[in-house]
Write an enzyme that holds these catalytic residues in place. Structure first.
Site, PDB file in Angstrom:
ATOM      1  N   LYS B  80       3.399  -0.736   2.715  1.00 33.73           N
ATOM      2  CA  LYS B  80       2.040  -0.967   2.776  1.00 33.73           C
ATOM      3  C   LYS B  80       1.246  -0.473   1.572  1.00 33.73           C
ATOM      4  O   LYS B  80       1.575   0.477   0.859  1.00 33.73           O
ATOM      5  CB  LYS B  80       1.665   0.044   4.073  1.00 33.73           C
ATOM      6  CG  LYS B  80      -0.121  -0.410   4.534  1.00 33.73           C
ATOM      7  CD  LYS B  80      -0.565   0.741   5.623  1.00 33.73           C
ATOM      8  CE  LYS B  80      -1.967   0.562   5.844  1.00 33.73           C
ATOM      9  NZ  LYS B  80      -2.347   1.464   7.165  1.00 33.73           N
ATOM     10  N   SER B 155      -4.555  -0.884  10.901  1.00 34.53           N
ATOM     11  CA  SER B 155      -4.511  -1.426   9.558  1.00 34.53           C
ATOM     12  C   SER B 155      -3.369  -1.839   9.096  1.00 34.53           C
ATOM     13  O   SER B 155      -3.469  -2.655   7.724  1.00 34.53           O
ATOM     14  CB  SER B 155      -5.254  -0.429   8.592  1.00 34.53           C
ATOM     15  OG  SER B 155      -4.526   0.795   8.302  1.00 34.53           O
ATOM     16  N   SER B 179      -3.233   2.971  13.279  1.00 36.98           N
ATOM     17  CA  SER B 179      -2.923   1.742  12.418  1.00 36.98           C
ATOM     18  C   SER B 179      -1.610   1.173  12.165  1.00 36.98           C
ATOM     19  O   SER B 179      -1.142   0.414  11.557  1.00 36.98           O
ATOM     20  CB  SER B 179      -3.646   2.374  10.998  1.00 36.98           C
ATOM     21  OG  SER B 179      -4.742   2.200  10.840  1.00 36.98           O
TER      22      SER B 179
END
Lengths: 100, 484
Positions: B80, B155, B179
């Site tokens: 990420k 996210s 997330s």
């Protein structure tokens, strides 16, 4: 919060944005005003609870006074740090003039 | 050889490499081809460095030839865009960090690198991890591989889409209020949020420091256990990480749940949850009961206050953490400014997207003089009540079973202009972060529209072995019943 509800009810978006060093344009201020008021209306539901005598939680797993030996150790060197700065010379980061 | 990279999980990849039936270079090459073919429609990745990943793969192959038996040797991972990997960009999907190159590895990256992992690319996310749909990225919207009109969640939406879409064998995400778990649920993969303090946050760009954790996103629960084993443990560079032995998570897994007591919090089974989600989760609970677990109904009475508490505390911490993005040390700087104050205001106005700006303003407001006690301090006290709810039920239960989200994935654009509605979707995931406990999302069904549904398994702080055990046994049973 119970006693000063009138003051709490309205957020001055343009003033708070100034505190946060965020230049907002007129349209942003208008759209954020409604969205943030709605969010604040919602989060105020925590005022329903009696929290008398309850200790605040800052970290879920609390650790205090974490020390390490005060010994020299390698870190990033100056070149590595300066590399990411948008304006720098060989020794330092450059910023606009602070004192006239 | 023909490598079905899109169906390959981490354990299978390890076996292929260890058995010598394929090299890491071949594996990474196949993965890069898959990404090239697929990612123009998914937008799971922000950047992929093919040459660098092939170089790492060849190094891994050489190490194997010289006798290395590192557990993840030659395994490609997606990261990420909020976790620092030395020499790679780390933009947090924000324009304000354009041009930034990490001068160091996050602790988890260093540990995975030492275990032999290869870092293939950076996955898309909501800017600074603020959002639940990955629509808040400054660099494009990621699509759900199960239905490209739908959001992948957020996210960590890019990591979830990459894993579920066959563009990654496994990935790293971060979870501040759901997330990792929510996008895993939306895309149909596994996501684990470790207990606060279990995994070092050093090198994770901070959103809300008292809530953030890095965790694995994988095809199977076993893979999550294998990655967590490498990632977890004390780090002197993160003083909130806890100095406590890391269990061998993979060896805790088994086929049944005999002797385990699992709680069903009644506040998580309520009207307002989509009936297909409710049915799928109840069927999963039934399956866990068949596997030998004792199921008990329990109560977490302050659940209804968790979203409000979370959005006060998380935004307050974010407003302080994001003060560092001022155009001085890294990233974007506005031009034509007259003094530093002008530079900060304009740089931040140009660099941040709308959701980040809203949260900075909200967080600044709840911390400001006159409002601090009514919002921030009171929210910290309610956080104590939420934490105590969990402590009480975990005196009796080994883990809890709940839905991950009230609905499956929604359509792209559906909630993007209605922040509060988006926030309310986090109702089942934020309590774990506030309480510091661990949580796992495991696929448990598919809606009539073909969208995945997730089961959330919540465990006591530092009892990741409990939730992995439940998730693994359930996952095996589900696979068997599908095949049978």
């Amino acid at each position: 919060m119970q006693s000063d509800n009138q003051n709490v009810d309205r957020i001055d978006v343009s003033y708070v944005a100034h505190l946060a060093r965020l230049h907002l344009d007129k349209e942003e201020i208008e759209s954020f005003q409604g969205q943030l008021e709605e969010t604040l209306d919602y989060v105020r539901k925590i005022s329903e609870l009696d929290v008398e005598g309850i200790e605040p939680t800052a970290h879920a797993v609390s650790v205090q006074n974490v020390f390490r030996a005060d010994e020299e150790r390698p870190g990033l060197n100056r070149e590595q740090v300066l590399e990411n700065s948008p304006a720098h010379n060989e020794e330092q980061i450059l910023v606009p003039k602070i004192i006239e | 050889m023909s490598l079905e990279i899109e169906n390959l999980d981490l354990q299978a990849a390890v076996e292929l490499l260890e058995g010598g039936s394929c090299s890491s270079e071949e594996l990474v090459h196949a993965l890069l081809s898959r990404i090239t073919a697929r990612d123009s429609s998914l937008c799971a990745y922000l950047s992929v460095d093919g040459d660098a990943s092939l170089r790492q793969a060849r190094d891994a192959d050489k190490a194997r030839a010289s006798g290395s038996t590192a557990p993840l040797l030659g395994i490609p991972l997606a990261v990420k865009d909020v976790i620092n990997v030395s020499g790679d960009s780390c933009h947090c999907a924000s324009k304000i960090l354009e041009g930034y190159v990490s001068p160091y590895d996050a602790t988890v990256i260093g540990r995975l690198r030492d275990a032999g992992a290869v870092f293939v690319g950076r996955t898309n996310m909501d800017e600074f991890a603020m959002g639940s749909s990955t629509e808040n990225s400054a660099f494009g919207v990621t699509r759900n591989p199960c239905s490209i009109d739908h959001v992948p969640g957020g996210s960590s939406g890019g990591s979830a889409a990459a894993v579920a879409g066959g563009e990654a064998v496994a990935a790293l995400g971060s979870d501040t209020g759901g997330s990792i778990r929510q996008p895993a649920s939306f895309c149909g993969c596994v996501g684990l949020k470790p207990s606060y303090g279990r995994v070092s946050r050093y090198g994770l760009t901070a959103f809300a420091s008292s809530l953030d954790q890095i965790g694995p996103m994988t095809r199977t629960v076993r893979d999550a256990a294998a990655l967590l084993e490498v990632m977890a443990g004390h780090d002197e560079r993160d003083s909130s990480s806890i100095n406590m032995a890391v269990p061998g998570y993979s060896s805790c897994l088994g086929e049944d749940l005999r002797g385990m007591k699992l709680g069903l919090p009644k506040e998580y089974f309520v009207a307002g949850t989509d009936s297909e989600v409710d049915n799928a989760v109840r069927a999963a609970v039934e399956e866990c009961s068949k596997l030998g677990a004792e199921i008990v109904e329990i109560s977490l009475p302050h659940t209804d206050y968790a979203v409000a508490t979370y959005y006060i505390i998380a935004t307050a911490e974010a407003s302080a953490n994001l003060a560092r993005f001022d155009g001085v040390r890294y990233g974007h700087r506005a031009e034509g400014v007259i003094n530093p104050i002008d530079m900060y205001g304009k740089t931040r106005a140009q660099g941040f997207g709308a959701e980040v700006k809203r949260r900075i303003i909200l967080g600044t407001y709840v911390l400001s003089s006159g409002y601090h006690d009514a919002y921030y301090l009171r929210a910290q006290k309610v956080r104590t009540l939420i934490r105590q709810d969990f402590e009480k039920v975990f005196e009796d239960c080994d883990a809890l079973l709940t839905p991950v989200t009230p609905t499956p994935a929604y359509r792209i654009g559906e909630k993007v202009d209605d922040p509060l509605r988006m926030y309310l979707g986090d109702v089942f995931t934020v309590p774990a972060n506030l309480a510091g406990i661990c949580g796992l999302s495991v696929p448990c069904g598919v809606s009539s529209d073909g969208l995945p549904i997730g089961l959330q398994v919540l465990g006591p702080a530092f009892k990741e072995e409990n939730i992995l055990r439940v998730g693994h046994a359930y996952e095996l049973a589900r696979a068997n019943s599908k095949n049978g």
